[in-house]
Motif scaffolding. Structure first.
Motif, PDB file in Angstrom:
ATOM      1  N   ASP A  31       0.793  -1.237   0.000  1.00  0.00           N
ATOM      2  CA  ASP A  31       0.000   0.000   0.000  1.00  0.00           C
ATOM      3  C   ASP A  31       0.825   1.287   0.000  1.00  0.00           C
ATOM      4  OD1 ASP A  31      -2.363  -1.426  -0.007  1.00  0.00           O
ATOM      5  OD2 ASP A  31      -2.626  -1.329   2.174  1.00  0.00           O
ATOM      6  N   ALA A  34      -1.204   4.334   0.855  1.00  0.00           N
ATOM      7  CA  ALA A  34      -1.894   4.489   2.141  1.00  0.00           C
ATOM      8  C   ALA A  34      -1.483   5.798   2.791  1.00  0.00           C
ATOM      9  CB  ALA A  34      -1.551   3.316   3.063  1.00  0.00           C
ATOM     10  N   ARG A  49      -7.413   8.466  10.589  1.00  0.00           N
ATOM     11  CA  ARG A  49      -7.508   7.084  10.129  1.00  0.00           C
ATOM     12  C   ARG A  49      -6.807   6.990   8.775  1.00  0.00           C
ATOM     13  NH1 ARG A  49     -10.322  11.047   9.945  1.00  0.00           N
ATOM     14  NH2 ARG A  49     -12.087  10.366  11.171  1.00  0.00           N
ATOM     15  N   MET A  50      -6.533   5.744   8.367  1.00  0.00           N
ATOM     16  CA  MET A  50      -5.872   5.541   7.073  1.00  0.00           C
ATOM     17  C   MET A  50      -6.920   5.503   5.957  1.00  0.00           C
ATOM     18  SD  MET A  50      -2.774   5.356   8.042  1.00  0.00           S
ATOM     19  CE  MET A  50      -1.923   4.896   6.526  1.00  0.00           C
ATOM     20  N   VAL A  51      -6.570   6.043   4.804  1.00  0.00           N
ATOM     21  CA  VAL A  51      -7.347   5.856   3.578  1.00  0.00           C
ATOM     22  C   VAL A  51      -6.345   5.673   2.430  1.00  0.00           C
ATOM     23  CG1 VAL A  51      -9.404   7.163   4.307  1.00  0.00           C
ATOM     24  CG2 VAL A  51      -7.528   8.340   3.146  1.00  0.00           C
ATOM     25  N   LEU A  52      -6.856   5.394   1.240  1.00  0.00           N
ATOM     26  CA  LEU A  52      -5.971   5.179   0.096  1.00  0.00           C
ATOM     27  C   LEU A  52      -6.050   6.367  -0.858  1.00  0.00           C
ATOM     28  CD1 LEU A  52      -6.701   1.408  -0.644  1.00  0.00           C
ATOM     29  CD2 LEU A  52      -4.754   2.385   0.607  1.00  0.00           C
ATOM     30  N   THR A  70     -14.593   7.265   0.129  1.00  0.00           N
ATOM     31  CA  THR A  70     -15.073   6.777   1.418  1.00  0.00           C
ATOM     32  C   THR A  70     -16.587   6.871   1.481  1.00  0.00           C
ATOM     33  OG1 THR A  70     -14.700   6.881   3.809  1.00  0.00           O
ATOM     34  CG2 THR A  70     -14.932   8.998   2.666  1.00  0.00           C
ATOM     35  N   SER A  74     -19.931   8.269   7.175  1.00  0.00           N
ATOM     36  CA  SER A  74     -19.056   7.735   8.227  1.00  0.00           C
ATOM     37  C   SER A  74     -18.710   8.851   9.217  1.00  0.00           C
ATOM     38  CB  SER A  74     -17.767   7.210   7.589  1.00  0.00           C
ATOM     39  OG  SER A  74     -17.071   8.293   6.973  1.00  0.00           O
ATOM     40  N   ARG A  75     -17.945   8.486  10.226  1.00  0.00           N
ATOM     41  CA  ARG A  75     -17.497   9.515  11.183  1.00  0.00           C
ATOM     42  C   ARG A  75     -16.700  10.603  10.454  1.00  0.00           C
ATOM     43  NH1 ARG A  75     -13.317   8.777  16.281  1.00  0.00           N
ATOM     44  NH2 ARG A  75     -13.279  10.975  16.835  1.00  0.00           N
ATOM     45  N   LYS A  76     -15.756  10.175   9.616  1.00  0.00           N
ATOM     46  CA  LYS A  76     -14.960  11.175   8.900  1.00  0.00           C
ATOM     47  C   LYS A  76     -15.847  12.013   7.990  1.00  0.00           C
ATOM     48  CE  LYS A  76     -12.857   7.705   6.525  1.00  0.00           C
ATOM     49  NZ  LYS A  76     -14.030   6.803   6.546  1.00  0.00           N
ATOM     50  N   GLN A 133     -20.813   2.408   7.271  1.00  0.00           N
ATOM     51  CA  GLN A 133     -19.478   2.639   7.848  1.00  0.00           C
ATOM     52  C   GLN A 133     -19.531   3.540   9.090  1.00  0.00           C
ATOM     53  OE1 GLN A 133     -16.363   5.002   5.738  1.00  0.00           O
ATOM     54  NE2 GLN A 133     -15.247   3.084   5.661  1.00  0.00           N
TER      55      GLN A 133
HETATM   56  C1  LIG Z   1      -4.218   0.803   4.791  1.00  0.00           C
HETATM   57  C2  LIG Z   1      -5.667   1.187   4.991  1.00  0.00           C
HETATM   58  C3  LIG Z   1      -6.363   1.780   3.935  1.00  0.00           C
HETATM   59  C4  LIG Z   1      -7.691   2.170   4.098  1.00  0.00           C
HETATM   60  N1  LIG Z   1      -8.322   2.790   3.049  1.00  0.00           N
HETATM   61  C5  LIG Z   1      -9.576   3.264   3.227  1.00  0.00           C
HETATM   62  C6  LIG Z   1     -10.208   4.031   2.197  1.00  0.00           C
HETATM   63  O1  LIG Z   1      -9.630   4.303   1.125  1.00  0.00           O
HETATM   64  N2  LIG Z   1     -11.473   4.487   2.422  1.00  0.00           N
HETATM   65  C7  LIG Z   1     -12.133   4.243   3.597  1.00  0.00           C
HETATM   66  O2  LIG Z   1     -13.278   4.670   3.732  1.00  0.00           O
HETATM   67  N3  LIG Z   1     -11.557   3.533   4.595  1.00  0.00           N
HETATM   68  C8  LIG Z   1     -10.302   3.055   4.434  1.00  0.00           C
HETATM   69  N4  LIG Z   1      -9.688   2.343   5.457  1.00  0.00           N
HETATM   70  C9  LIG Z   1     -10.436   2.153   6.736  1.00  0.00           C
HETATM   71  C10 LIG Z   1     -10.323   3.446   7.562  1.00  0.00           C
HETATM   72  O3  LIG Z   1      -9.054   3.541   8.169  1.00  0.00           O
HETATM   73  C11 LIG Z   1     -11.425   3.566   8.632  1.00  0.00           C
HETATM   74  O4  LIG Z   1     -11.448   2.411   9.452  1.00  0.00           O
HETATM   75  C12 LIG Z   1     -12.824   3.751   8.035  1.00  0.00           C
HETATM   76  O5  LIG Z   1     -12.792   4.582   6.888  1.00  0.00           O
HETATM   77  C13 LIG Z   1     -13.767   4.375   9.064  1.00  0.00           C
HETATM   78  O6  LIG Z   1     -13.227   5.607   9.519  1.00  0.00           O
HETATM   79  P1  LIG Z   1     -14.138   6.686  10.288  1.00  0.00           P
HETATM   80  O7  LIG Z   1     -14.991   5.912  11.272  1.00  0.00           O
HETATM   81  O8  LIG Z   1     -13.170   7.610  10.972  1.00  0.00           O
HETATM   82  O9  LIG Z   1     -14.985   7.403   9.265  1.00  0.00           O
HETATM   83  C14 LIG Z   1      -8.354   1.939   5.327  1.00  0.00           C
HETATM   84  C15 LIG Z   1      -7.648   1.340   6.385  1.00  0.00           C
HETATM   85  C16 LIG Z   1      -6.327   0.980   6.216  1.00  0.00           C
HETATM   86  C17 LIG Z   1      -5.577   0.362   7.386  1.00  0.00           C
END
Ligand SMILES: Cc1cc2nc3c(=O)[nH]c(=O)nc-3n(C[C@H](O)[C@H](O)[C@H](O)COP(=O)(O)O)c2cc1C
Length: 205
Positions: A31, A34, A49-52, A70, A74-76, A133
């Motif tokens: 990743d 990431a 939190r992580m996203v891509l 995303t 969601s929370r974010k 989410q």
């Molecule tokens: C490496 C990695 C990549 C992730 N990529 C995404 C992503 O692109 N979009 C997403 O919604 N969550 C992604 N997640 C999950 C988020 O970290 C997170 O758990 C989820 O979005 C809920 O976050 P929130 O409750 O703060 O909204 C990823 C987690 C990891 C560990």
């Protein structure tokens, strides 16, 4: 000490990011796209939190952008709606580099979100369409049942993009590049976007 070359010369920050990202794609085992996404409530309570990172470049929006996808409920998503600014952090461990990016967020156009959603693996489409989410889940089986129900309706996974599943584009106002140098004499360069484009300066590490 001997004079030395800057490892991070002043240049176009998108071009510099693209060069570092290409090296990360070649060198990072997992990743390389990431990134940590930091948001905050209007009361300034932070969360991260992580996203891509799915797309970036000067062609996105008026001043260029960095895009992730995303669930907007969601929370974010709630934090972004109430306070549409964020910070991104990419850390490439094996390259010993980090990039920090800050600026306002906007939802991407609907056709862009549709195109990206359609490009995802069918199971990922089903999984995100079935997910509330960030909301409480009584048991994992409940989520898996929802996925199975959707799969029964859309055996090929071609579930339509839920309107709340979307992308956000961060328009950078600040981009900071950090690179590890010997003996922790690290190097940082901060780019700031002003009315006349990008300027940059070195920062003490
Ligand atoms: C490496 C990695 C990549 C992730 N990529 C995404 C992503 O692109 N979009 C997403 O919604 N969550 C992604 N997640 C999950 C988020 O970290 C997170 O758990 C989820 O979005 C809920 O976050 P929130 O409750 O703060 O909204 C990823 C987690 C990891 C560990």
């Amino acid at each position: 000490m001997q004079p030395e070359q800057d490892a991070i010369p002043h240049s176009d920050p998108f071009a510099l990011f693209a060069a570092w990202f290409a090296e990360a794609r070649a060198g990072e085992p997992n990743d390389p796209n990431a990134m940590a996404l930091a948001t905050a409530t209007p009361e300034a309570l932070p969360s991260v939190r992580m996203v891509l990172l799915k797309e970036f470049g000067p062609h996105l929006g008026e001043h260029g952008g960095f895009v992730f996808y995303t669930n907007a409920e969601s929370r974010k998503g709630a934090e972004i709606r109430a306070n549409p600014r964020a910070a991104l952090l990419l850390h490439w461990k094996s390259l010993e580099r980090q990039v920090r990016i800050e600026g306002p967020l906007e939802e991407v156009p609907r056709d862009m979100a549709d195109a990206y959603f359609a490009s995802r693996h069918p199971d990922s489409r089903l999984g995100s369409a079935a997910s509330d989410q960030s909301r409480p889940l009584d048991a994992r089986a409940t989520y898996l049942d929802r996925v199975a129900e959707l799969r029964a309706h859309y055996p090929d996974g071609a579930v339509p993009r839920p309107p709340h599943w979307t992308g956000f584009r961060l328009t950078p106002e600040r981009i900071e590049f950090w690179i590890s140098r010997p003996h922790r004499l690290h190097e940082r360069r901060l780019f700031v976007r002003g009315d006349d484009g990008w300027t940059s300066e070195l920062l003490y590490p």
